[in-house]
Scaffold this active site. Structure first.
Site, PDB file in Angstrom:
ATOM      1  N   GLN A  43      22.068  37.235  25.030  1.00 36.36           N
ATOM      2  CA  GLN A  43      21.706  36.026  24.276  1.00 36.36           C
ATOM      3  C   GLN A  43      20.217  35.679  24.382  1.00 36.36           C
ATOM      4  O   GLN A  43      19.712  34.890  23.584  1.00 36.36           O
ATOM      5  CB  GLN A  43      22.532  34.833  24.765  1.00 36.36           C
ATOM      6  CG  GLN A  43      24.019  34.906  24.463  1.00 36.36           C
ATOM      7  CD  GLN A  43      24.810  35.741  25.465  1.00 36.36           C
ATOM      8  OE1 GLN A  43      24.244  36.401  26.332  1.00 36.36           O
ATOM      9  NE2 GLN A  43      26.118  35.731  25.337  1.00 36.36           N
ATOM     10  N   ARG A 152      44.645  42.835  29.147  1.00 38.83           N
ATOM     11  CA  ARG A 152      44.318  41.429  28.910  1.00 38.83           C
ATOM     12  C   ARG A 152      44.811  41.064  27.518  1.00 38.83           C
ATOM     13  O   ARG A 152      44.523  41.784  26.556  1.00 38.83           O
ATOM     14  CB  ARG A 152      42.793  41.228  28.995  1.00 38.83           C
ATOM     15  CG  ARG A 152      42.393  39.773  28.954  1.00 38.83           C
ATOM     16  CD  ARG A 152      40.896  39.597  28.806  1.00 38.83           C
ATOM     17  NE  ARG A 152      40.493  39.666  27.416  1.00 38.83           N
ATOM     18  CZ  ARG A 152      39.259  39.347  26.972  1.00 38.83           C
ATOM     19  NH1 ARG A 152      38.329  38.975  27.829  1.00 38.83           N
ATOM     20  NH2 ARG A 152      38.979  39.421  25.692  1.00 38.83           N
ATOM     21  N   TYR A 163      38.971  32.374  21.544  1.00 36.28           N
ATOM     22  CA  TYR A 163      38.170  33.404  22.184  1.00 36.28           C
ATOM     23  C   TYR A 163      38.988  34.693  22.303  1.00 36.28           C
ATOM     24  O   TYR A 163      40.159  34.658  22.675  1.00 36.28           O
ATOM     25  CB  TYR A 163      37.715  32.955  23.592  1.00 36.28           C
ATOM     26  CG  TYR A 163      37.277  34.146  24.404  1.00 36.28           C
ATOM     27  CD1 TYR A 163      36.020  34.707  24.201  1.00 36.28           C
ATOM     28  CD2 TYR A 163      38.159  34.784  25.270  1.00 36.28           C
ATOM     29  CE1 TYR A 163      35.643  35.854  24.858  1.00 36.28           C
ATOM     30  CE2 TYR A 163      37.781  35.935  25.939  1.00 36.28           C
ATOM     31  CZ  TYR A 163      36.533  36.472  25.730  1.00 36.28           C
ATOM     32  OH  TYR A 163      36.180  37.622  26.357  1.00 36.28           O
ATOM     33  N   ASP A 225      42.129  35.468  29.627  1.00 40.54           N
ATOM     34  CA  ASP A 225      40.819  34.829  29.834  1.00 40.54           C
ATOM     35  C   ASP A 225      40.805  33.481  29.107  1.00 40.54           C
ATOM     36  O   ASP A 225      40.836  33.440  27.877  1.00 40.54           O
ATOM     37  CB  ASP A 225      39.722  35.754  29.260  1.00 40.54           C
ATOM     38  CG  ASP A 225      38.310  35.299  29.616  1.00 40.54           C
ATOM     39  OD1 ASP A 225      38.161  34.196  30.172  1.00 40.54           O
ATOM     40  OD2 ASP A 225      37.358  36.063  29.331  1.00 40.54           O
ATOM     41  N   HIS A 227      38.288  31.510  29.310  1.00 38.05           N
ATOM     42  CA  HIS A 227      36.888  31.423  28.854  1.00 38.05           C
ATOM     43  C   HIS A 227      36.387  29.987  28.916  1.00 38.05           C
ATOM     44  O   HIS A 227      35.676  29.535  28.017  1.00 38.05           O
ATOM     45  CB  HIS A 227      36.747  32.013  27.448  1.00 38.05           C
ATOM     46  CG  HIS A 227      35.504  32.823  27.239  1.00 38.05           C
ATOM     47  ND1 HIS A 227      34.408  32.324  26.577  1.00 38.05           N
ATOM     48  CD2 HIS A 227      35.182  34.078  27.596  1.00 38.05           C
ATOM     49  CE1 HIS A 227      33.460  33.264  26.521  1.00 38.05           C
ATOM     50  NE2 HIS A 227      33.904  34.332  27.145  1.00 38.05           N
ATOM     51  N   GLU A 251      41.736  34.331  34.107  1.00 38.60           N
ATOM     52  CA  GLU A 251      40.274  34.372  34.240  1.00 38.60           C
ATOM     53  C   GLU A 251      39.607  33.093  33.740  1.00 38.60           C
ATOM     54  O   GLU A 251      40.028  32.520  32.734  1.00 38.60           O
ATOM     55  CB  GLU A 251      39.790  35.575  33.419  1.00 38.60           C
ATOM     56  CG  GLU A 251      38.295  35.699  33.379  1.00 38.60           C
ATOM     57  CD  GLU A 251      37.870  36.863  32.505  1.00 38.60           C
ATOM     58  OE1 GLU A 251      38.679  37.788  32.266  1.00 38.60           O
ATOM     59  OE2 GLU A 251      36.726  36.842  32.042  1.00 38.60           O
ATOM     60  N   GLU A 277      31.919  35.154  35.843  1.00 38.87           N
ATOM     61  CA  GLU A 277      30.972  35.917  35.017  1.00 38.87           C
ATOM     62  C   GLU A 277      29.732  35.103  34.657  1.00 38.87           C
ATOM     63  O   GLU A 277      28.715  35.681  34.285  1.00 38.87           O
ATOM     64  CB  GLU A 277      31.657  36.474  33.765  1.00 38.87           C
ATOM     65  CG  GLU A 277      32.073  35.426  32.754  1.00 38.87           C
ATOM     66  CD  GLU A 277      32.841  36.022  31.588  1.00 38.87           C
ATOM     67  OE1 GLU A 277      33.764  36.812  31.815  1.00 38.87           O
ATOM     68  OE2 GLU A 277      32.507  35.682  30.440  1.00 38.87           O
ATOM     69  N   ARG A 298      34.274  37.964  39.769  1.00 38.41           N
ATOM     70  CA  ARG A 298      33.946  38.868  38.647  1.00 38.41           C
ATOM     71  C   ARG A 298      32.591  38.509  38.034  1.00 38.41           C
ATOM     72  O   ARG A 298      32.468  38.215  36.840  1.00 38.41           O
ATOM     73  CB  ARG A 298      35.036  38.897  37.581  1.00 38.41           C
ATOM     74  CG  ARG A 298      35.499  37.576  37.067  1.00 38.41           C
ATOM     75  CD  ARG A 298      36.548  37.718  35.983  1.00 38.41           C
ATOM     76  NE  ARG A 298      36.026  38.035  34.679  1.00 38.41           N
ATOM     77  CZ  ARG A 298      35.981  39.251  34.148  1.00 38.41           C
ATOM     78  NH1 ARG A 298      36.418  40.307  34.789  1.00 38.41           N
ATOM     79  NH2 ARG A 298      35.506  39.432  32.948  1.00 38.41           N
ATOM     80  N   GLU A 354      36.959  45.707  34.490  1.00 39.27           N
ATOM     81  CA  GLU A 354      37.096  45.469  33.053  1.00 39.27           C
ATOM     82  C   GLU A 354      36.478  46.642  32.305  1.00 39.27           C
ATOM     83  O   GLU A 354      35.364  47.070  32.623  1.00 39.27           O
ATOM     84  CB  GLU A 354      36.385  44.174  32.664  1.00 39.27           C
ATOM     85  CG  GLU A 354      36.491  43.859  31.180  1.00 39.27           C
ATOM     86  CD  GLU A 354      35.817  42.567  30.765  1.00 39.27           C
ATOM     87  OE1 GLU A 354      36.179  42.016  29.732  1.00 39.27           O
ATOM     88  OE2 GLU A 354      34.897  42.120  31.489  1.00 39.27           O
ATOM     89  N   TRP A 421      31.544  27.878  25.144  1.00 40.33           N
ATOM     90  CA  TRP A 421      31.890  29.090  24.421  1.00 40.33           C
ATOM     91  C   TRP A 421      33.174  29.718  24.882  1.00 40.33           C
ATOM     92  O   TRP A 421      33.799  30.518  24.328  1.00 40.33           O
ATOM     93  CB  TRP A 421      30.724  30.076  24.525  1.00 40.33           C
ATOM     94  CG  TRP A 421      30.371  30.492  23.148  1.00 40.33           C
ATOM     95  CD1 TRP A 421      29.674  29.773  22.245  1.00 40.33           C
ATOM     96  CD2 TRP A 421      30.786  31.685  22.518  1.00 40.33           C
ATOM     97  NE1 TRP A 421      29.617  30.450  21.066  1.00 40.33           N
ATOM     98  CE2 TRP A 421      30.282  31.653  21.215  1.00 40.33           C
ATOM     99  CE3 TRP A 421      31.516  32.789  22.928  1.00 40.33           C
ATOM    100  CZ2 TRP A 421      30.507  32.669  20.307  1.00 40.33           C
ATOM    101  CZ3 TRP A 421      31.734  33.809  22.027  1.00 40.33           C
ATOM    102  CH2 TRP A 421      31.232  33.736  20.725  1.00 40.33           C
TER     103      TRP A 421
HETATM  104  C1  GCO Z   1      34.781  39.004  29.292  1.00 43.34           C
HETATM  105  C2  GCO Z   1      33.844  38.022  28.742  1.00 43.34           C
HETATM  106  C3  GCO Z   1      32.867  38.445  27.692  1.00 43.34           C
HETATM  107  C4  GCO Z   1      31.825  37.407  27.348  1.00 43.34           C
HETATM  108  C5  GCO Z   1      30.559  38.050  26.874  1.00 43.34           C
HETATM  109  C6  GCO Z   1      29.467  37.027  26.617  1.00 43.34           C
HETATM  110  O1  GCO Z   1      35.605  38.572  30.091  1.00 43.34           O
HETATM  111  O2  GCO Z   1      34.669  40.179  28.990  1.00 43.34           O
HETATM  112  O3  GCO Z   1      34.292  36.739  28.732  1.00 43.34           O
HETATM  113  O4  GCO Z   1      33.451  39.030  26.588  1.00 43.34           O
HETATM  114  O5  GCO Z   1      32.290  36.513  26.393  1.00 43.34           O
HETATM  115  O6  GCO Z   1      30.140  38.980  27.808  1.00 43.34           O
HETATM  116  O7  GCO Z   1      28.300  37.638  26.210  1.00 43.34           O
HETATM  117 MG    MG Z   2      35.560  36.558  30.544  1.00 42.25          MG
END
Ligand code: GCO
Ligand code: MG
Length: 421
Positions: A43, A152, A163, A225, A227, A251, A277, A298, A354, A421
């Protein structure tokens, strides 16, 4: 023999899958000895390039690349204000490239320098998604047919954004360039994407896992996830509802801003939790690990500063029974995936990796990209990290141009307000 010295440091920008990747190359006075490291912050990639070339490079020229830890500490402390994804990614590019060089000089793969193999290959999880539960099931069956044991699952919410599934807003997963999701600049009343609707999502996810357990049986390991998209109390409710489906892990139930909620989440459910992450700073993971509030750490290794800090984090987590599940999406370069893998196969407390299945173009740009076989990821035995870059080919895949330059477009609720996001 003259002393080994760093003679040049530069960033290579490429997007063979439409996803912006940044790789750092460190050259030495021995032309055949160079190192490559991942510095991908998709980004804000150009900010990382600037941090590297303007601020880190002058500190590196002339130094002995063997001194990884001292170089790491020197660069890390040189800004006085430390960490953050931009500086950490620039530092990671340097750090991983130095490990690559050390391995090449020693004639050993990096996992040997980390203590040697404790497993032959890394178990991976891959992503199944679809427009409804049947499509997710079919996708999962296809992946199980290919030998994947950990999947997943994310489902689209009809008419809404989500997401990780179609109709979603994530570019990296689908391998779709970001601009595909960006029509024009969003205004408050005119979202370009489908809106996000929390309660529809919260209703859909338990139904998805009920369906998958009924149709796919008990043996497949399932993951999900969140997210960080729902409020903390909603995440706790969802985690409790999902417990009966025996997920391998859930996650990012909470955002980094909400880590204070983890003790409450933990008291309410025994669902295994994966987190991290978005972490960029050791203070973010310290308490979660030492208080045993999560099960899998992670982090995105380049976002925390590279392999040197990640191996310390892995060792720290081992003492508390927390396993590793390094972030491995399409916005980690094949060199970064190799760094993940060298740690995976040399860490006692490895949990799962992953997987991002790189396409043939990316594999040509990055010869040596880890191979997938039998649902596992295999490391090659070349010295260093084992992944090279074909710079001429890489140059044929410049960063895609669009108005947001890599930034993710806003995701909004029906009333126009922006969500995480
Ligand atoms: C995952 C992630 C990613 C992120 C992405 C953002 O668990 O793989 O959440 O897909 O959204 O890396 O740039
Ligand atoms: Mg993720």
């Amino acid at each position: 023999m003259p002393r080994l010295r760093i003679t040049n440091v530069r960033a290579i920008c490429t997007a063979p899958e439409g996803i912006r990747l940044v790789v750092v190359k460190i050259e030495t006075n021995e032309p055949e000895i160079y190192g490559l490291g991942c510095a991908t912050f998709t980004q804000r990639p150009l900010a990382v390039v600037e941090a590297l070339e303007t601020y880190l490079k002058p500190q590196l020229i002339g130094r002995d690349p063997n001194d990884i830890e001292d170089i790491y500490q020197t660069c890390y402390l040189s800004s006085y204000w430390r960490t953050g994804p931009i500086m950490n990614n620039a530092l990671s590019g340097v750090d991983q490239a130095l490990w690559d060089i050390k391995g090449k000089r020693a004639g050993m793969p990096v996992y040997q320098l980390l203590g040697g193999k404790v497993r032959t290959a890394a178990t991976v999880y891959t992503h199944a998604s679809g427009r409804d539960v049947q499509e997710v099931e079919e996708h999962a069956r296809m992946l199980m047919g290919l030998g994947f044991t950990h999947i997943r699952a994310q489902v689209e919410i009809a008419g809404y954004s989500t997401y990780g599934a179609q109709g979603g807003s994530e570019p990296a997963d689908a391998g779709t360039p970001v601009q595909a999701h960006v029509g024009h600049r969003p205004t408050h009343l005119e979202p370009v994407q489908r809106p996000w609707h929390e309660s529809s999502y919260l209703r859909a996810v338990p139904k998805l896992f009920e369906h998958l357990r009924m149709t796919l049986g008990d043996e497949v390991e399932l993951l999900h996830d969140i997210h960080e998209r729902v409020s903390p109390i909603q995440a706790i409710g969802l985690a409790k509802e999902l417990e009966q489906f025996r997920l391998y892990f859930l996650e990012d139930p909470l955002a980094p801003e909400d880590i204070g909620w983890f003790p409450r989440l933990r008291q309410q459910t025994s669902i295994p939790i994966a987190m991290g992450e978005l972490f960029v700073n050791q203070t973010e993971w310290e308490t979660l690990i030492k208080d045993r509030l999560i099960d899998y750490i992670r982090v995105h290794i380049s976002a925390i500063g590279g392999l040197s800090i990640a191996r310390k984090l892995a060792a720290f987590a081992e003492f508390f029974g927390v396993r590793t599940a390094w972030h491995g999406p399409g916005d980690v370069s094949p060199i970064g995936h190799a760094a993940n893998l060298h740690l995976d196969i040399s860490s006692t407390n490895f949990g799962i990796q992953e997987l991002h299945l790189f396409n043939d173009t990316a594999r040509e740009v990055f010869p040596g990209t880890p191979e997938v076989r039998d649902g596992m990821l295999w490391c090659n035995d070349k010295p260093g990290l084992g992944v090279d870059i074909d710079e001429k080919l890489a140059a044929k895949y410049p960063f895609p141009e669009h108005e947001l330059h890599g930034a993710f477009p806003a995701v909004r609720r029906i009333d126009g307000s922006v969500i995480r996001w």
